[in-house]
Design an enzyme around this catalytic site. Structure first.
Site, PDB file in Angstrom:
ATOM      1  N   CYS A 108      -0.698   3.991  -6.378  1.00 19.23           N
ATOM      2  CA  CYS A 108      -1.579   3.276  -5.452  1.00 19.23           C
ATOM      3  C   CYS A 108      -1.685   1.853  -5.960  1.00 19.23           C
ATOM      4  O   CYS A 108      -1.878   1.644  -7.170  1.00 19.23           O
ATOM      5  CB  CYS A 108      -2.961   3.941  -5.414  1.00 19.23           C
ATOM      6  SG  CYS A 108      -4.199   2.996  -4.493  1.00 19.23           S
ATOM      7  N   CYS A 136       0.867  -1.182   0.000  1.00 17.76           N
ATOM      8  CA  CYS A 136       0.000   0.000   0.000  1.00 17.76           C
ATOM      9  C   CYS A 136       0.900   1.227   0.000  1.00 17.76           C
ATOM     10  O   CYS A 136       1.723   1.396   0.902  1.00 17.76           O
ATOM     11  CB  CYS A 136      -0.872  -0.034   1.256  1.00 17.76           C
ATOM     12  SG  CYS A 136      -1.831   1.460   1.569  1.00 17.76           S
TER      13      CYS A 136
END
Length: 258
Positions: free
Chosen positions: A183, A74
């Site tokens: 992302c 992440c």
């Protein structure tokens, strides 16, 4: 050096499976445990303290499952919490950061775009990285709403396509020749993005680089699995339907409270 314990990965939902896929392709003999913290997605809208607390929660869950190495799959958690995680725990951590360097080094127009979460773009780590590339124009765009749509299984929806056009068209007009996906959810949008971008604009994400770094850390510090039967576990704290779909229903998924 051998170590049959699993590699642990966590993300604010299903997006980090894009990282898991690259690691699994490169290291098929390794056992893996993946945590999809979809209940708390998206991390990108949360405060730094909240992101650190969630990252600690996920790390401790993975350590309780005997993870030998933890991949923070992440961008937001990496850029906001990996420093604190490394200070707190002895296990090696591998983070995921927007791949600015290859984009900057290969750009001919000296204009690149980055699509990422608010948490990543506002982080100290990301802003330090940007300062290294003063000669390149870096157009930053927060991907408001993208993670929620992906988590809801709406990655191919008309709403998603319209949002992406809103975010990408100004970058096209500014003459970018590279788009960095900042992302781990966003690689799942590449088919949609390619419908919008002219063919000369290249898309970069961090998955393969993270897989190579995982291999390096296993080789140099941790050890490889020599068991004949690697196992794979996927855990989510919400309805597993979308996670199952993104994995083509190939793996069992357990819904757990974490």
């Amino acid at each position: 050096m051998t170590n049959n314990n699993p590699i642990g990965l966590f993300d604010s939902g299903i997006g980090g499976t894009s990282i898991w896929t690259k690691i699994h392709q490169l290291l098929p003999n390794e056992s893996t445990i993946y945590l999809a913290d979809s209940k708390n997605a998206p991390y990108g809208q949360k405060s730094k303290d909240e992101i650190i607390a969630l990252s600690i929660k996920n790390t401790e869950y993975l350590l309780n499952q005997n993870s030998k190495l933890i991949v923070v799959a992440c961008n937001t958690a990496t850029t906001n919490a990996i420093k604190e995680l490394r200070a707190k725990y002895d296990v090696p951590f591998i983070g995921i950061e927007p791949a600015l360097k290859p984009a900057v080094n290969n750009s001919e127009t000296q204009v690149i775009g980055i699509l990422a979460t608010k948490g990543t773009l506002n982080s100290e780590l990301f802003n330090k990285a940007v300062k290294l590339y003063q000669d390149t124009t870096i157009i930053e765009q927060i991907g408001y709403g993208l993670v929620q749509l992906i988590e809801n299984g709406d990655m191919n929806s008309p709403e998603m396509f319209e949002l992406l056009k809103t975010y990408l068209n100004p970058m096209i007009k500014a003459n970018i020749d590279y788009l960095v996906l900042g992302c781990s959810h966003y690689p799942y949008l590449i088919p949609q993005i390619k419908k919008i971008l002219p063919p000369h604009i290249k898309i970069i994400d961090s998955g393969e680089a993270v897989a190579r770094q995982t291999h390096t850390i296993l080789k140099e510090k941790v050890g490889f699995n020599v068991s004949e039967k690697p196992h794979t576990a996927f855990y989510t704290n919400t309805d597993p339907k979308v996670l199952s779909e993104i994995l083509n229903h190939e793996y069992p998924i357990e819904e757990r409270d974490f």
